[in-house]
Write an enzyme that holds these catalytic residues in place. Structure first.
Site, PDB file in Angstrom:
ATOM      1  CB  SER A  31      58.076  80.635  28.127  1.00 54.41           C
ATOM      2  OG  SER A  31      58.002  82.010  27.888  1.00 54.41           O
ATOM      3  CG  LEU A  91      73.680  92.608  31.276  1.00 51.84           C
ATOM      4  CD1 LEU A  91      74.166  92.172  29.892  1.00 51.84           C
ATOM      5  CD2 LEU A  91      73.797  91.450  32.256  1.00 51.84           C
ATOM      6  CG  HIS A 144      61.428  95.381  26.201  1.00 50.44           C
ATOM      7  ND1 HIS A 144      61.579  95.389  27.569  1.00 50.44           N
ATOM      8  CD2 HIS A 144      60.495  96.328  25.919  1.00 50.44           C
ATOM      9  CE1 HIS A 144      60.799  96.313  28.093  1.00 50.44           C
ATOM     10  NE2 HIS A 144      60.124  96.899  27.115  1.00 50.44           N
ATOM     11  CD  GLU A 173      71.748 105.173  26.528  1.00 46.40           C
ATOM     12  OE1 GLU A 173      70.574 105.572  26.465  1.00 46.40           O
ATOM     13  OE2 GLU A 173      72.656 105.607  25.809  1.00 46.40           O
ATOM     14  CG  LEU A 174      66.222  99.531  30.782  1.00 42.87           C
ATOM     15  CD1 LEU A 174      66.632  98.153  31.272  1.00 42.87           C
ATOM     16  CD2 LEU A 174      65.310 100.217  31.789  1.00 42.87           C
TER      17      LEU A 174
HETATM   18  C1  GRF Z   1      59.300  88.031  28.512  1.00 44.70           C
HETATM   19  O1  GRF Z   1      58.091  88.727  28.371  1.00 44.70           O
HETATM   20  C2  GRF Z   1      60.449  88.853  28.003  1.00 44.70           C
HETATM   21  O2  GRF Z   1      60.108  89.668  26.920  1.00 44.70           O
HETATM   22  C3  GRF Z   1      60.815  89.697  29.189  1.00 44.70           C
HETATM   23  O3  GRF Z   1      60.642  88.848  30.290  1.00 44.70           O
HETATM   24  C4  GRF Z   1      59.684  87.835  29.981  1.00 44.70           C
HETATM   25  C5  GRF Z   1      60.363  86.526  30.214  1.00 44.70           C
HETATM   26  O4  GRF Z   1      59.500  85.426  30.052  1.00 44.70           O
HETATM   27  N1  GRF Z   1      62.156  90.220  29.041  1.00 44.70           N
HETATM   28  P1  GRF Z   1      60.091  83.970  30.052  1.00 44.70           P
HETATM   29  O5  GRF Z   1      60.877  83.768  31.353  1.00 44.70           O
HETATM   30  O6  GRF Z   1      60.970  83.810  28.850  1.00 44.70           O
HETATM   31  O7  GRF Z   1      58.897  83.049  30.001  1.00 44.70           O
END
Ligand code: GRF
Length: 211
Positions: free
Chosen positions: A13, A93, A109, A143-144
Site C-alpha cells: 500500500s 539489508l 516505519h 543499524e535497524l
Molecule cells: C507498513 O506499516 C510499513 O510502515 C512497514 O511495513 C508496512 C508495509 O505495508 N515497514 P504496505 O506493504 O506498504 O501496505
C-alpha cells in the site's frame, strides 16, 4: 528525472501511495524504474505489474543475505535506480547493500523512532501505553530502523484502539508521509548536521501533522 526503485515484501500500500502521487505529478522529477520483491506472489508486485511498471522477484528464502542482496543490487543497477525506497521490505539489508547506495535508501516505519523499532511496532506502542505514536521516514544506515529521520507524522492512541485499528490509522499517515519525504529528498535542499536532516526552505506537499 530521478529513477526510484521500490522494494517490498507484501501488500504494497505504501508503494501504491507513492505511485499514485507520482502519477498525479506531485513529486516533480520522480519516476518508478523498478519494483522488486523478495517474496514470491507479493500482492504489491501484482499491483505494480497492473500499472505496467518493471518488476522482479528475487526470492530470499533459503538464500544467504549477501548473495540475495547482490542479486537485488544487480536488478536495481540494470534499471538505473538512483534512490531506493523500502516499502514493507521485511528483510535487513547487508552492509554491502547500504554501501552501494550511500544516503540513497529510505525506509518507512510505523512508530515514532527511536521508539519501538523492529517488528510489530504498533503492538509495541499499545503494550507500552504511549498516548501518541505515528510513523517515521528515515534514511537507512547499517543499524535497524536507525538512520537520519526525514519526517514523522503523529497519530494519537485512542482508549478504544486495538492493534488493527491503530495500525490502520498509522497507515493513513504513512501514505501521506512517504511521498512527502521522497519529494523533500528529491528537492535536494537539505544537509545533514550530525544525524539531523535539516531542510532548507523546500516546498512541502502535506500540511498539518508532519514534523
Ligand atoms: C507498513 O506499516 C510499513 O510502515 C512497514 O511495513 C508496512 C508495509 O505495508 N515497514 P504496505 O506493504 O506498504 O501496505
Amino acid at each position: 528525472m530521478t529513477q526510484i526503485g521500490v522494494l517490498l515484501s507484501g501488500r504494497g500500500s505504501n508503494f501504491l501511495a507513492i505511485a499514485d502521487t507520482i502519477e498525479r505529478g506531485e513529486i516533480p522529477g520522480a519516476r518508478i524504474a523498478a519494483v522488486l520483491s523478495n517474496v514470491a506472489g507479493a500482492p504489491g508486485i501484482h499491483a505494480a505489474q497492473a500499472r505496467g511498471l518493471h518488476t522482479a522477484t528475487v526470492e530470499s528464502r533459503g538464500c544467504k543475505r549477501a548473495e540475495h542482496d547482490a542479486a537485488m543490487l544487480e536488478r536495481l543497477r540494470d534499471a538505473g535506480v538512483e534512490l531506493v525506497c523500502l516499502a514493507g521490505y521485511m528483510r535487513l539489508l547487508s552492509p554491502g547493500f547500504v554501501d552501494a547506495y550511500p544516503q540513497k535508501i529510505l525506509n518507512i516505519h510505523p512508530s515514532l523512532l527511536p521508539a519501538f523499532p523492529g517488528l510489530d511496532a504498533q503492538r509495541q506502542a499499545l503494550a507500552y501505553g504511549v498516548r501518541v505514536t505515528g510513523c517515521t521516514v528515515h534514511f537507512v544506515d547499517k543499524e535497524l530502523d536507525h538512520g537520519p529521520i526525514v519526517l514523522q507524522r503523529t497519530v494519537p492512541v485512542l482508549d478504544t484502539d486495538d492493534e488493527a485499528a491503530l495500525a490502520a490509522r498509522i497507515l493513513e499517515q504513512e501514505h501521506l508521509a512517504y511521498p512527502e519525504a521522497i519529494a523533500r529528498v528529491l528537492s535536494g535542499r537539505y544537509h545533514f548536521a550530525g544525524r539531523r536532516y535539516v531542510l532548507r526552505d523546500a516546498p512541502t506537499m502535506a500540511a498539518g501533522g508532519t514534523h
